[in-house]
Design an enzyme around this catalytic site. Structure first.
Site, PDB file in Angstrom:
ATOM      1  N   GLU A  98       0.806  -1.219   0.000  1.00  0.00           N
ATOM      2  CA  GLU A  98       0.000   0.000   0.000  1.00  0.00           C
ATOM      3  C   GLU A  98       0.841   1.271   0.000  1.00  0.00           C
ATOM      4  O   GLU A  98       0.324   2.359  -0.265  1.00  0.00           O
ATOM      5  CB  GLU A  98      -0.912   0.009   1.240  1.00  0.00           C
ATOM      6  CG  GLU A  98      -1.996  -1.049   1.241  1.00  0.00           C
ATOM      7  CD  GLU A  98      -3.099  -0.784   0.229  1.00  0.00           C
ATOM      8  OE1 GLU A  98      -3.111   0.327  -0.359  1.00  0.00           O
ATOM      9  OE2 GLU A  98      -3.931  -1.670   0.009  1.00  0.00           O
ATOM     10  N   GLU A 129       6.951 -21.927   7.373  1.00  0.00           N
ATOM     11  CA  GLU A 129       7.378 -21.138   8.524  1.00  0.00           C
ATOM     12  C   GLU A 129       8.355 -21.877   9.421  1.00  0.00           C
ATOM     13  O   GLU A 129       8.945 -21.285  10.322  1.00  0.00           O
ATOM     14  CB  GLU A 129       6.155 -20.728   9.352  1.00  0.00           C
ATOM     15  CG  GLU A 129       5.489 -21.845  10.105  1.00  0.00           C
ATOM     16  CD  GLU A 129       4.291 -21.371  10.912  1.00  0.00           C
ATOM     17  OE1 GLU A 129       4.255 -21.653  12.110  1.00  0.00           O
ATOM     18  OE2 GLU A 129       3.404 -20.701  10.343  1.00  0.00           O
TER      19      GLU A 129
END
Length: 314
Positions: A98, A129
């Site tokens: 953004e 992960e």
């Protein structure tokens, strides 16, 4: 000797410690979510969310110190890099993505790393992960150096991918920040600034996309927005570095220029045309009387800080 690979062993170590984590605890064993009405569930979640801002507030001194240190490096050309897995990784990628349309930056100023790579943004790659080595390799792939800041994001505070990323970033001389939603975490111990947001148990036990996710997004909003403000990407409350690349942003650029200068829409549009539709440059031109090239040079000399140009020449 264990038959597990190093990566798998790290993941099992984290799994073994889940019972110790507040974010994995069961808040109310007598609460039967599946027996509640929609109205009751909505109210319950809203009440829960109302506590998150207070939890974030407890960490404001640490957040402030981490952002201030980040801005110092970014002023010298450093980057802000998020590294996370699962929901934490997706939130980092979201926040990073953004920044260019909001503040007119290049795509490599704020970067999001997620365990499992781009595919993990839309599809679950949960095993990714478990590897600290992969986190380190992803940091290496960006060529992280002393001017950069790497923010490791892990609700548990012990995700191997994230620990590997911040460890390698520290070796490279980067500033390291740990953002977690538990207390006294390995991530905090491994970083220069350990931000811990004690959100407590989730309504759906262990679903850290809920309260922990909300807290994480709030802190990441602070990191990206405060950094950009400090770097001169705003004037007053206006996103003056926005680039008018579609119809909506064209209207926004015109409004930004009129609000900042008081001129009418036609004048704003004419000046924006001369400024290649860069709102900051158009405001500088109107406020100082300089032409586009002169105003651009003045902004460059002021490090992009519009207020400095207006106060000196307006």
């Amino acid at each position: 000797m264990s038959d597990e690979t190093p990566e798998r062993s790290e993941g099992l170590d984290e799994l073994a410690g889940l019972d110790e984590l507040a974010t994995e605890a069961v808040d109310d064993r007598g609460l039967m979510l599946d027996e509640l009405t929609v109205a009751d569930l909505v109210e319950l979640m809203n009440d829960r969310d109302a506590t998150i801002a207070g939890a974030v507030r407890t960490a404001l001194p640490t957040i402030t110190a981490a952002i201030a240190a980040t801005v110092e490096r970014m002023r010298e050309g450093g980057r802000l890099i998020y590294a996370g897995a699962g929901t934490s990784g997706r939130l980092g990628v979201l926040d990073a993505s953004e920044v260019p349309p909001t503040f007119g930056t290049a795509g490599d100023v704020v970067v999001g790393l997620i365990a499992g790579g781009p595919r993990a943004i839309v599809s679950s790659v949960e095993s990714a992960e478990d590897s600290a080595q992969t986190g380190a390799a992803d940091v290496d792939g960006l060529g992280v150096g002393p001017l950069d800041t790497v923010v490791g994001i892990a609700s548990s505070g012990r995700t191997p991918y994230v620990l590997g990323a911040v460890a390698r970033a520290a070796e490279a001389g980067a500033l390291t920040v740990g953002l977690s939603c538990n207390l006294d975490t390995p991530l905090s111990a491994a970083t220069d600034h350990g931000i811990e947001i004690p959100v407590g148990p989730e309504i759906v036990a262990g679903s850290t996309r809920l309260g922990a996710g909300t807290a994480t997004k709030m802190v990441l909003n602070m990191f990206s927005t405060v950094s950009m403000v400090q770097l001169g990407k705003t004037y007053q409350t206006l996103m003056v570095d926005v680039r008018a690349t579609n119809a909506k942003l064209v209207r926004r650029a015109v409004r930004i220029v009129t609000l900042a200068t008081g001129v009418d829409d036609d004048t704003a549009r004419q000046t924006l045309d001369a400024a290649d539709w860069h709102a900051k440059l158009a405001i500088a031109m109107i406020s100082t009387g300089l032409d586009a090239d002169e105003a651009r040079r003045a902004l460059d000399a002021a490090g992009g800080r519009l207020r400095a140009v207006i106060e000196e020449r307006g």
